[in-house]
Write a protein that holds these residues in place. Structure first.
Motif, PDB file in Angstrom:
ATOM      1  N   ARG A  57       0.785  -1.222   0.000  1.00 61.17           N
ATOM      2  CA  ARG A  57       0.000   0.000   0.000  1.00 61.17           C
ATOM      3  C   ARG A  57       0.822   1.280   0.000  1.00 61.17           C
ATOM      4  O   ARG A  57       0.374   2.303  -0.501  1.00 61.17           O
ATOM      5  N   LEU A  58       2.020   1.254   0.578  1.00 61.40           N
ATOM      6  CA  LEU A  58       2.754   2.495   0.798  1.00 61.40           C
ATOM      7  C   LEU A  58       3.962   2.698  -0.112  1.00 61.40           C
ATOM      8  O   LEU A  58       4.540   3.781  -0.114  1.00 61.40           O
ATOM      9  N   VAL A  59       4.357   1.688  -0.854  1.00 62.31           N
ATOM     10  CA  VAL A  59       5.515   1.825  -1.736  1.00 62.31           C
ATOM     11  C   VAL A  59       5.139   1.450  -3.156  1.00 62.31           C
ATOM     12  O   VAL A  59       4.174   0.723  -3.387  1.00 62.31           O
ATOM     13  N   LYS A  60       5.922   1.956  -4.095  1.00 58.77           N
ATOM     14  CA  LYS A  60       5.726   1.624  -5.504  1.00 58.77           C
ATOM     15  C   LYS A  60       7.102   1.451  -6.145  1.00 58.77           C
ATOM     16  O   LYS A  60       8.119   1.824  -5.565  1.00 58.77           O
ATOM     17  N   ALA A  61       7.131   0.876  -7.318  1.00 62.27           N
ATOM     18  CA  ALA A  61       8.395   0.678  -8.025  1.00 62.27           C
ATOM     19  C   ALA A  61       9.072   2.032  -8.237  1.00 62.27           C
ATOM     20  O   ALA A  61       8.430   3.016  -8.583  1.00 62.27           O
ATOM     21  N   GLY A  62      10.369   2.068  -7.981  1.00 64.20           N
ATOM     22  CA  GLY A  62      11.139   3.295  -8.123  1.00 64.20           C
ATOM     23  C   GLY A  62      11.384   4.025  -6.818  1.00 64.20           C
ATOM     24  O   GLY A  62      12.235   4.906  -6.752  1.00 64.20           O
ATOM     25  N   ASP A  63      10.642   3.689  -5.750  1.00 57.32           N
ATOM     26  CA  ASP A  63      10.835   4.338  -4.448  1.00 57.32           C
ATOM     27  C   ASP A  63      12.166   3.936  -3.846  1.00 57.32           C
ATOM     28  O   ASP A  63      12.636   2.812  -4.028  1.00 57.32           O
ATOM     29  N   LYS A  64      12.764   4.845  -3.099  1.00 54.40           N
ATOM     30  CA  LYS A  64      13.990   4.571  -2.347  1.00 54.40           C
ATOM     31  C   LYS A  64      13.565   4.242  -0.920  1.00 54.40           C
ATOM     32  O   LYS A  64      12.860   5.034  -0.296  1.00 54.40           O
ATOM     33  N   VAL A  65      13.979   3.063  -0.411  1.00 47.39           N
ATOM     34  CA  VAL A  65      13.515   2.596   0.893  1.00 47.39           C
ATOM     35  C   VAL A  65      14.685   2.225   1.795  1.00 47.39           C
ATOM     36  O   VAL A  65      15.770   1.891   1.336  1.00 47.39           O
ATOM     37  N   LEU A  66      14.430   2.290   3.097  1.00 46.87           N
ATOM     38  CA  LEU A  66      15.411   1.956   4.128  1.00 46.87           C
ATOM     39  C   LEU A  66      14.967   0.670   4.808  1.00 46.87           C
ATOM     40  O   LEU A  66      13.806   0.541   5.197  1.00 46.87           O
ATOM     41  N   PHE A  67      15.899  -0.284   4.967  1.00 52.68           N
ATOM     42  CA  PHE A  67      15.537  -1.580   5.539  1.00 52.68           C
ATOM     43  C   PHE A  67      16.766  -2.264   6.103  1.00 52.68           C
ATOM     44  O   PHE A  67      17.904  -1.853   5.864  1.00 52.68           O
ATOM     45  N   ASN A  68      16.541  -3.356   6.841  1.00 57.30           N
ATOM     46  CA  ASN A  68      17.612  -4.199   7.373  1.00 57.30           C
ATOM     47  C   ASN A  68      17.809  -5.347   6.395  1.00 57.30           C
ATOM     48  O   ASN A  68      16.915  -6.166   6.209  1.00 57.30           O
ATOM     49  N   SER A  69      18.974  -5.431   5.797  1.00 57.47           N
ATOM     50  CA  SER A  69      19.204  -6.438   4.758  1.00 57.47           C
ATOM     51  C   SER A  69      19.623  -7.799   5.309  1.00 57.47           C
ATOM     52  O   SER A  69      19.693  -8.766   4.556  1.00 57.47           O
ATOM     53  N   ASP A  70      19.884  -7.903   6.597  1.00 51.07           N
ATOM     54  CA  ASP A  70      20.411  -9.143   7.160  1.00 51.07           C
ATOM     55  C   ASP A  70      19.439 -10.317   7.108  1.00 51.07           C
ATOM     56  O   ASP A  70      19.830 -11.431   6.805  1.00 51.07           O
ATOM     57  N   ASP A  71      18.181 -10.100   7.405  1.00 54.32           N
ATOM     58  CA  ASP A  71      17.227 -11.200   7.527  1.00 54.32           C
ATOM     59  C   ASP A  71      16.292 -11.315   6.331  1.00 54.32           C
ATOM     60  O   ASP A  71      15.155 -11.767   6.473  1.00 54.32           O
ATOM     61  N   GLN A  72      16.745 -10.949   5.137  1.00 54.47           N
ATOM     62  CA  GLN A  72      15.885 -10.975   3.966  1.00 54.47           C
ATOM     63  C   GLN A  72      16.326 -12.084   3.009  1.00 54.47           C
ATOM     64  O   GLN A  72      17.459 -12.547   3.052  1.00 54.47           O
ATOM     65  N   TYR A  73      15.421 -12.483   2.148  1.00 50.24           N
ATOM     66  CA  TYR A  73      15.706 -13.516   1.161  1.00 50.24           C
ATOM     67  C   TYR A  73      16.338 -12.879  -0.071  1.00 50.24           C
ATOM     68  O   TYR A  73      15.894 -11.843  -0.543  1.00 50.24           O
ATOM     69  N   GLU A  74      17.381 -13.518  -0.592  1.00 50.29           N
ATOM     70  CA  GLU A  74      18.044 -13.044  -1.800  1.00 50.29           C
ATOM     71  C   GLU A  74      17.622 -13.883  -2.988  1.00 50.29           C
ATOM     72  O   GLU A  74      17.400 -15.088  -2.864  1.00 50.29           O
TER      73      GLU A  74
END
Length: 106
Positions: A57-74
């Motif tokens: 709901r809050l993001v769309k393609a092209g947005d710049k986002v901040l997140f923790n990359s450690d616990d994510q799937y690659e």
């Protein structure tokens, strides 16, 4: 015969993000040089949203986002590594202008 090409569509509230690689050294606010090989614990990273599911709901393609990359799937697609996460795993979205801003800018 060539392999067929498939379009990737994210499901539900999933978001696919391309991370910004830190390939160069950076400086602290005190002027100390921090080499690119140093990793810092609990450091959030910026990335660009490449695809979103129908329930995001809050993001769309092209947005710049901040997140923790450690616990994510690659996932690797066409030689590029992406991270797949839920929208709720994002901490912030950088927007050009908001009504209730933080006063912080990139």
């Amino acid at each position: 015969m060539t392999d067929p090409k498939f379009e990737i569509q994210m499901l539900h509230d999933r978001v696919m993000v391309k991370t910004e690689q830190e390939t160069e050294e950076r400086r602290s606010s005190a002027g100390i040089v921090i080499p690119a090989t140093v990793t810092m614990a609990n450091r959030l990273v910026w990335g660009e949203v490449c695809a979103v599911g129908a329930n995001a709901r809050l993001v769309k393609a092209g947005d710049k986002v901040l997140f923790n990359s450690d616990d994510q799937y690659e996932v690797e697609v066409g030689g590029q590594v992406y991270l797949v996460m839920r929208e709720r795993d994002l901490h912030a979205v950088a927007t050009p202008q908001t009504e209730q801003g933080t006063g912080l800018y990139l």
